[in-house]
Design an enzyme around this catalytic site. Sequence first.
Site, PDB file in Angstrom:
ATOM      1  N   HIS A 376     -51.372 -96.675 -33.362  1.00  0.00           N
ATOM      2  CA  HIS A 376     -51.071 -98.114 -32.567  1.00  0.00           C
ATOM      3  C   HIS A 376     -51.403 -97.785 -31.252  1.00  0.00           C
ATOM      4  CE1 HIS A 376     -49.236-100.247 -36.113  1.00  0.00           C
ATOM      5  NE2 HIS A 376     -49.549 -99.437 -36.891  1.00  0.00           N
ATOM      6  N   LYS A 568     -44.538-109.214 -22.824  1.00  0.00           N
ATOM      7  CA  LYS A 568     -44.772-108.260 -23.680  1.00  0.00           C
ATOM      8  C   LYS A 568     -44.341-107.714 -23.042  1.00  0.00           C
ATOM      9  CE  LYS A 568     -49.333-109.235 -22.392  1.00  0.00           C
ATOM     10  NZ  LYS A 568     -50.145-109.363 -23.076  1.00  0.00           N
ATOM     11  N   ARG A 569     -44.098-106.142 -23.452  1.00  0.00           N
ATOM     12  CA  ARG A 569     -43.794-104.931 -22.940  1.00  0.00           C
ATOM     13  C   ARG A 569     -44.022-104.768 -21.037  1.00  0.00           C
ATOM     14  NH1 ARG A 569     -39.770-101.829 -25.873  1.00  0.00           N
ATOM     15  NH2 ARG A 569     -39.246-100.568 -23.779  1.00  0.00           N
ATOM     16  N   LYS A 574     -50.664-102.953 -19.304  1.00  0.00           N
ATOM     17  CA  LYS A 574     -50.483-104.192 -19.533  1.00  0.00           C
ATOM     18  C   LYS A 574     -51.141-104.786 -18.219  1.00  0.00           C
ATOM     19  CE  LYS A 574     -47.927-103.403 -23.442  1.00  0.00           C
ATOM     20  NZ  LYS A 574     -48.684-104.402 -24.767  1.00  0.00           N
ATOM     21  N   THR A 676     -50.516-108.984 -29.995  1.00  0.00           N
ATOM     22  CA  THR A 676     -50.704-109.709 -31.187  1.00  0.00           C
ATOM     23  C   THR A 676     -49.592-110.958 -30.087  1.00  0.00           C
ATOM     24  OG1 THR A 676     -48.030-108.277 -31.732  1.00  0.00           O
ATOM     25  CG2 THR A 676     -50.353-107.979 -32.799  1.00  0.00           C
ATOM     26  N   LYS A 680     -50.698-115.494 -31.277  1.00  0.00           N
ATOM     27  CA  LYS A 680     -49.601-116.405 -31.172  1.00  0.00           C
ATOM     28  C   LYS A 680     -49.787-117.322 -30.610  1.00  0.00           C
ATOM     29  CE  LYS A 680     -46.682-112.154 -32.169  1.00  0.00           C
ATOM     30  NZ  LYS A 680     -45.791-111.383 -31.473  1.00  0.00           N
TER      31      LYS A 680
HETATM   32  C1  26W Z   1     -43.046 -92.360 -29.703  1.00  0.00           C
HETATM   33  C2  26W Z   1     -42.624 -93.516 -28.783  1.00  0.00           C
HETATM   34  C3  26W Z   1     -43.560 -94.730 -29.315  1.00  0.00           C
HETATM   35  C4  26W Z   1     -42.487 -95.568 -29.482  1.00  0.00           C
HETATM   36  C5  26W Z   1     -43.865 -96.538 -30.037  1.00  0.00           C
HETATM   37  C6  26W Z   1     -44.880 -94.241 -28.891  1.00  0.00           C
HETATM   38  C7  26W Z   1     -45.231 -95.540 -29.270  1.00  0.00           C
HETATM   39  C8  26W Z   1     -45.124 -96.598 -29.858  1.00  0.00           C
HETATM   40  C9  26W Z   1     -46.301 -98.287 -30.670  1.00  0.00           C
HETATM   41  C10 26W Z   1     -47.445 -96.901 -30.783  1.00  0.00           C
HETATM   42  C11 26W Z   1     -46.052 -98.986 -29.738  1.00  0.00           C
HETATM   43  C12 26W Z   1     -46.574-100.403 -30.403  1.00  0.00           C
HETATM   44  O1  26W Z   1     -45.773-100.615 -30.323  1.00  0.00           O
HETATM   45  N1  26W Z   1     -47.973-100.300 -29.897  1.00  0.00           N
HETATM   46  C13 26W Z   1     -48.792-101.713 -29.698  1.00  0.00           C
HETATM   47  O2  26W Z   1     -48.362-101.856 -31.040  1.00  0.00           O
HETATM   48  C14 26W Z   1     -49.257-103.457 -31.758  1.00  0.00           C
HETATM   49  C15 26W Z   1     -49.239-103.533 -33.233  1.00  0.00           C
HETATM   50  O3  26W Z   1     -50.326-102.408 -34.256  1.00  0.00           O
HETATM   51  C16 26W Z   1     -50.499-103.909 -30.592  1.00  0.00           C
HETATM   52  O4  26W Z   1     -50.638-104.599 -31.033  1.00  0.00           O
HETATM   53  C17 26W Z   1     -50.429-103.599 -29.535  1.00  0.00           C
HETATM   54  O5  26W Z   1     -51.607-103.151 -28.948  1.00  0.00           O
HETATM   55  C18 26W Z   1     -50.004-101.633 -29.139  1.00  0.00           C
HETATM   56  O6  26W Z   1     -48.857-101.078 -27.622  1.00  0.00           O
END
Ligand code: 26W
Length: 834
Positions: A376, A568-569, A574, A676, A680
């Site tokens: 992701h 978004k975060r 971003k 995503t 929406k």
């Molecule tokens: C280890 C810490 C950590 C925690 C969460 C690293 C990375 C994450 C996730 C990968 C962050 C995340 O939510 N990524 C998002 O995933 C969405 C679903 O696929 C995408 O639409 C977003 O672009 C992506 O940033």
Amino acid sequence: MPYKRFILSKPNSSITELNALGLGKTDFIADFKQYYIHLLGRDEACRSPYYAGEALSQAIRDRLMERWKATHKTYKAAHGKRAFYLSMEFLLGRTLSNAMLNLGVTDTITQGMYDLGVEIEELIESELDAGLGNGGLGRLAACFIDSCATLQLPVIGYGLRYEYGMFTQTIINGEQVEKPDHWLRHGNVWEIERLEYSLLIKFGGHTEIQTDEQGIQRVCWINTHDVLAVPYDTPIPGYQNNTVNTLRLWKAVATEEFDLEEFNAGDYAESVAAKITAEHITMVLYPNDANENGKELRLRQQYFLASASLQDVISHWVKLYGENFSEFAQKNVFQLNDTHPSIAIAELMRLLVDIHGVPWNDAWAITRQTMAYTNHTLLPEALEKWPVNLMQRLLPRLMEIIFEINARFLAEVALHWPGDNARLRRMSIIEEGGQQQVRMAYLALVGSFSVNGVAQLHSQLLQQGLFHDFYELWPNKFNNKTNGVTPRRWLAGCNPELAELITETIGDSWVTELSDLKKLIPYAENAQFKIKWRTVKHNAKQRLIDYIHLQHPELNLNVDALFDVQVKRIHEYKRQILNVLHVIHLYDRIKRGDSHMVVPRCVLIGGKAAPGYVMAKKIIKLINNVAHSINSDPDVAGKLSLFFLPDYRVSAMEKICPGADLSEQISTAGKEASGTGNMKLMMNGALTIGTLDGANIEIREEVGDENFFLFGLTEGEIEARRSHYDPVSMIDQDTDLQRVINLLESGHFNQFEPGIFDGIIASIKNPHDPWMTIADFRSYIDTQKRVEDAYLDKDHWTRMSILNCANSGKFSSDRTINEYNDEIWKLEHRSVSL
Ligand code: 26W
């Protein structure tokens, strides 16, 4: 044995006997009253919507329960293949209104409650969000399980039952303040504890080779500190199809054996401390969405999820097929939601080899045929690595297994590229250097038969960049699955007025066949329809204003303004900063008396910053300070306003996306894996201003360039520019940008807080700024001007809005899940009858 035979076939309670399956109004009301009066002990005097909400939820849960059992039976009888979605996050949000929608009883219940003098909306609003996720990845998991149930696929979600979900965000003096989210404080009617399926999870200890009764040597992992994993099941209803799938979340509980051992050793305090340590595992969700911080507790969580879920699946297998695993891979598939649960690869090997005596090669073949991995993110700082010495201490047997997997894998690499030692070092699961680390993404790549990105560009970049060596070795493992969102929650549920207009125009097939929205295309030319569309949007904007007024009653918002939304975060990639630079630019223009500025604009920004991400927190402060200056300046009143929406979460997005005109998707090209929220907003008729990044590219492809506001450098251009990126000279050459930067540097937005934004200013002026905000400023500003011009032509804007919704069909998670199923899982759809 308390009883010999337990007969449940003829229940005599009026609730189960008469009403359990009844979806009619009288049945519901009867049950509602029963629960409200007898279970909860309330009467008319109680004015809190909370208890009425609880009673209604109980009544609905009964209906789900019957369908849940029927689904279970159907799957069991079929003896078919099943998929397991392993995820550290399931960001469900609220359940009540979604359950009503999927059961098809929204109107019945709204009316029934109304008859009792109760506003259903109040009950819906009294439910807390289940915030068991950070953002995109967690919400995607929630959309996916909705689609799996709607498509009648036998998929179980496995996750953790965090006691505390994503923190709630409040804003004090413009700054983010985090408060713990004790979402279970009033209990949770949607979950069922299943103590009888509890499992033991091992930590610590050491390994030893022992010889069993048959003289076979086995590795034993002994002297461990064990923790109980207790499952809590939540029903996941499909859309009006009688299917109810399961989300199983694990809670960590101290084992009694463990307590007693310590207790008998004479150390009571130690034993209590140990209990607390054990129960810490599922206490809190880590609020990081991009930075892995290498915390031991996080590794404990990951292993706890992986081990409990795999043991659960395997014990089910053994019950049915005994110790014969030859068909295990034909009947089971695990989808790993990023690397977070990827320790499951080593754990499956341990369970097969050590516990069930499967020879290594057979076990490895099974593992490699059952594990599939979704990536992701491309951000290097988000790639998980665990120190070898930490793993040796916490999970000694797993570390041995990973070493073994790596040794065999590197032999394979050496065979493929003889003598290429640099490649061996690059591809090794173990990173050498100061301290050895396990690269979890590489473990996932090596142990899976499928690796996918979440949008076309993202998947392509994985193959060309991050995972290039692996792509060369196994090109066929790699594939793309562009994300999607569930149209039940994100259109039918959150925007009933628009849903009704669509349904009265083209029928209701779109709810499960979103590409049918294309039938709206001809209506983009229909004057009558456009008026209705505009009215619906207008009403949604009014409701959004009411929602904002809950937080900011002092604000004066104009419903005719362009509602410009970025939620978004908060992260530098971003580029919320780019948005703020544009707002400052508009402010500057108004202050200078620029008469061209005729479109009033209301800019909404929302999102949480990881508590340890200093720059993201500064960005929130900047947004709030700029908002304060602008909103209190009479010169701009009615023309421009800016708000930071506190505590952005699933239930907030349900109110925001119906009322948005413009969707800001402005990440540095190549950095947002998919996005995503963009989907929406599009579904609800917002137009996108965006870079060629993530799924924006596919959104533009679907809707056509003329209905999308594209700006900025491409991923290739960004990378080409890096070596000679010179933001300071770009500022010098652009008077608009100069004025914006001057306003910032002069302290205009922080008059009593000198220097607080120096870090932000320095970061965007830095030639090594990885996000290259300044590089896209001019193009962004010009494109925003095009947005304004387009908005002035109401009729044309409405047309584009309709076309965005009409062409959003691709972004249904039903399409995504069908692709996962056709290409990876290969499950059969099973219809459930009652
Ligand atoms: C280890 C810490 C950590 C925690 C969460 C690293 C990375 C994450 C996730 C990968 C962050 C995340 O939510 N990524 C998002 O995933 C969405 C679903 O696929 C995408 O639409 C977003 O672009 C992506 O940033």
